[in-house]
Design a protein around this motif. Sequence first.
Motif, PDB file in Angstrom:
ATOM      1  N   UNK A 177     111.067  74.260  46.227  1.00  0.00           N
ATOM      2  CA  UNK A 177     111.498  75.176  47.276  1.00  0.00           C
ATOM      3  C   UNK A 177     112.360  76.326  46.792  1.00  0.00           C
ATOM      4  N   UNK A 178     112.421  76.576  45.486  1.00  0.00           N
ATOM      5  CA  UNK A 178     113.280  77.622  44.935  1.00  0.00           C
ATOM      6  C   UNK A 178     112.586  78.986  45.023  1.00  0.00           C
ATOM      7  N   UNK A 179     113.185  79.883  45.769  1.00  0.00           N
ATOM      8  CA  UNK A 179     112.607  81.210  45.957  1.00  0.00           C
ATOM      9  C   UNK A 179     113.044  82.199  44.882  1.00  0.00           C
ATOM     10  N   UNK A 180     114.236  82.044  44.374  1.00  0.00           N
ATOM     11  CA  UNK A 180     114.751  82.981  43.366  1.00  0.00           C
ATOM     12  C   UNK A 180     114.753  82.341  41.978  1.00  0.00           C
ATOM     13  N   UNK A 181     114.584  83.151  40.945  1.00  0.00           N
ATOM     14  CA  UNK A 181     114.459  84.626  40.939  1.00  0.00           C
ATOM     15  C   UNK A 181     113.038  85.142  41.189  1.00  0.00           C
ATOM     16  N   UNK A 182     112.113  84.217  41.455  1.00  0.00           N
ATOM     17  CA  UNK A 182     110.719  84.614  41.678  1.00  0.00           C
ATOM     18  C   UNK A 182     110.595  85.695  42.735  1.00  0.00           C
ATOM     19  N   UNK A 183     111.289  85.530  43.872  1.00  0.00           N
ATOM     20  CA  UNK A 183     111.123  86.446  44.999  1.00  0.00           C
ATOM     21  C   UNK A 183     111.525  87.868  44.634  1.00  0.00           C
ATOM     22  N   UNK A 184     112.630  88.007  43.913  1.00  0.00           N
ATOM     23  CA  UNK A 184     113.091  89.336  43.524  1.00  0.00           C
ATOM     24  C   UNK A 184     112.095  90.007  42.585  1.00  0.00           C
ATOM     25  N   UNK A 185     111.625  89.252  41.582  1.00  0.00           N
ATOM     26  CA  UNK A 185     110.675  89.821  40.620  1.00  0.00           C
ATOM     27  C   UNK A 185     109.332  90.135  41.279  1.00  0.00           C
ATOM     28  N   UNK A 186     108.920  89.297  42.225  1.00  0.00           N
ATOM     29  CA  UNK A 186     107.693  89.573  42.963  1.00  0.00           C
ATOM     30  C   UNK A 186     107.813  90.898  43.712  1.00  0.00           C
ATOM     31  N   UNK A 187     108.966  91.123  44.327  1.00  0.00           N
ATOM     32  CA  UNK A 187     109.187  92.376  45.043  1.00  0.00           C
ATOM     33  C   UNK A 187     109.110  93.586  44.134  1.00  0.00           C
ATOM     34  N   UNK A 188     109.625  93.448  42.901  1.00  0.00           N
ATOM     35  CA  UNK A 188     109.552  94.551  41.934  1.00  0.00           C
ATOM     36  C   UNK A 188     108.104  94.844  41.574  1.00  0.00           C
ATOM     37  N   UNK A 189     107.298  93.796  41.382  1.00  0.00           N
ATOM     38  CA  UNK A 189     105.880  94.006  41.067  1.00  0.00           C
ATOM     39  C   UNK A 189     105.162  94.651  42.246  1.00  0.00           C
ATOM     40  N   UNK A 190     105.427  94.157  43.442  1.00  0.00           N
ATOM     41  CA  UNK A 190     104.752  94.674  44.633  1.00  0.00           C
ATOM     42  C   UNK A 190     105.125  96.115  44.929  1.00  0.00           C
ATOM     43  N   UNK A 191     106.268  96.574  44.426  1.00  0.00           N
ATOM     44  CA  UNK A 191     106.682  97.961  44.671  1.00  0.00           C
ATOM     45  C   UNK A 191     105.819  98.958  43.913  1.00  0.00           C
ATOM     46  N   UNK A 192     105.048  98.470  42.937  1.00  0.00           N
ATOM     47  CA  UNK A 192     104.170  99.342  42.167  1.00  0.00           C
ATOM     48  C   UNK A 192     102.827  99.459  42.885  1.00  0.00           C
ATOM     49  N   UNK A 193     102.321 100.660  43.088  1.00  0.00           N
ATOM     50  CA  UNK A 193     101.114 100.840  43.911  1.00  0.00           C
ATOM     51  C   UNK A 193      99.838 100.317  43.272  1.00  0.00           C
ATOM     52  N   UNK A 194      99.852 100.059  41.972  1.00  0.00           N
ATOM     53  CA  UNK A 194      98.640  99.583  41.284  1.00  0.00           C
ATOM     54  C   UNK A 194      98.609  98.070  41.153  1.00  0.00           C
ATOM     55  N   UNK A 195      99.238  97.368  42.099  1.00  0.00           N
ATOM     56  CA  UNK A 195      99.263  95.903  42.072  1.00  0.00           C
ATOM     57  C   UNK A 195      98.747  95.330  43.383  1.00  0.00           C
ATOM     58  N   UNK A 196      98.039  94.216  43.269  1.00  0.00           N
ATOM     59  CA  UNK A 196      97.597  93.429  44.421  1.00  0.00           C
ATOM     60  C   UNK A 196      97.841  91.965  44.084  1.00  0.00           C
ATOM     61  N   UNK A 197      97.624  91.082  45.040  1.00  0.00           N
ATOM     62  CA  UNK A 197      97.989  89.682  44.846  1.00  0.00           C
ATOM     63  C   UNK A 197      96.983  88.774  45.541  1.00  0.00           C
ATOM     64  N   UNK A 198      96.796  87.600  44.963  1.00  0.00           N
ATOM     65  CA  UNK A 198      95.932  86.590  45.568  1.00  0.00           C
ATOM     66  C   UNK A 198      96.775  85.508  46.242  1.00  0.00           C
ATOM     67  N   UNK A 218     107.420  79.705  53.334  1.00  0.00           N
ATOM     68  CA  UNK A 218     108.376  80.699  52.824  1.00  0.00           C
ATOM     69  C   UNK A 218     107.795  81.563  51.712  1.00  0.00           C
ATOM     70  N   UNK A 219     106.927  80.993  50.908  1.00  0.00           N
ATOM     71  CA  UNK A 219     106.348  81.721  49.784  1.00  0.00           C
ATOM     72  C   UNK A 219     105.240  82.654  50.259  1.00  0.00           C
ATOM     73  N   UNK A 220     104.414  82.169  51.179  1.00  0.00           N
ATOM     74  CA  UNK A 220     103.368  83.025  51.739  1.00  0.00           C
ATOM     75  C   UNK A 220     103.986  84.175  52.539  1.00  0.00           C
ATOM     76  N   UNK A 221     105.032  83.883  53.292  1.00  0.00           N
ATOM     77  CA  UNK A 221     105.693  84.930  54.069  1.00  0.00           C
ATOM     78  C   UNK A 221     106.275  86.000  53.166  1.00  0.00           C
ATOM     79  N   UNK A 222     106.844  85.579  52.042  1.00  0.00           N
ATOM     80  CA  UNK A 222     107.441  86.537  51.112  1.00  0.00           C
ATOM     81  C   UNK A 222     106.365  87.451  50.516  1.00  0.00           C
ATOM     82  N   UNK A 223     105.235  86.867  50.164  1.00  0.00           N
ATOM     83  CA  UNK A 223     104.153  87.651  49.581  1.00  0.00           C
ATOM     84  C   UNK A 223     103.576  88.624  50.616  1.00  0.00           C
TER      85      UNK A 223
END
Length: 292
Positions: A177-198, A218-223
């Motif tokens: 159930x640990x969201x961090x630091x994954x959530x923060x780094x995921x947000x940084x990746x998603x901020x780039x327009x040339x990224x998508x996610x499965x 919680x993980x699906x909602x974050x994505x």
Amino acid sequence: MQIIDAHHHLWDLGVRDQEWISGPELQPLRRSFTLPDFEAEAREAGVAAGVLVQTVGVPEETPEFLSLAVGSDLIGAVVGWTDLTSPGVADELARLRGLPGGAFLRGIRHQVQGEADPQWLTRPDVLRGLRAVAAAGLVYDLVVLPQQLPAAVQAAAAVPELTFVLDHLGKPAIASGELEPWSTELGRLASLPNTVCKLSGLVTEADWASWTTADLCPFADRVLAAFGADRLMFGSDWPVCTLAAGYPEVVASARALTDTLTAAERTALWSATATRVYRIEGAAANASPSPR
């Protein structure tokens, strides 16, 4: 509603071993999973097309997958493998695209999760290879662990002309159930327009024996918040998912996780994003009725 399964695998242990399938926990996967096996599962779920993704880093696998795609009306795209660090990577990509079924090659993937160097993606030879992937008109699938996400961010920023597809949400620690630091780094990746996610691989990052959809929320909602439905796509990760859930359960959990989306957002996540990213043609003709 049409379904594109943007992430599934096949392997035949009679052709080659899958050395990563080791230990008692993975023993259920130590058998062949063939195209007819996948077709039976996918058609029952109403899947119109699938994206066949590499499993091992050997040059023989990708041509085999391309050949399978030629003979199947269900494989809409192939994500293969080649050595990104090779000086001849551009020539090898051209060779692959010239093979029978080469038109189905839409992406490249390397098992970055198995690299000891957390900065592997930022090595000059790897970045050169990634630029060759972009020049060939292909996308790059990222299979990374949370601690490798910072390097993925750097690579995606360094090669803006390449679309990076994050597999399995970057493998967050769902079981704990640990969201961090994954959530923060995921947000940084998603901020780039040339990224998508499965939206894939969730059940095998959860507790295989006792997971619930609530554990995944919680993980699906974050994505969803980070990428938005128009940059998300469903993937079953079959047959790896069978360690924790059957194909119908994976589809049902994904439906539950996305049930509050609008009709347009559901269309994007279940089919339109994958169709666009992997340039899948003729998917509608293969669709069969599926339950909402």
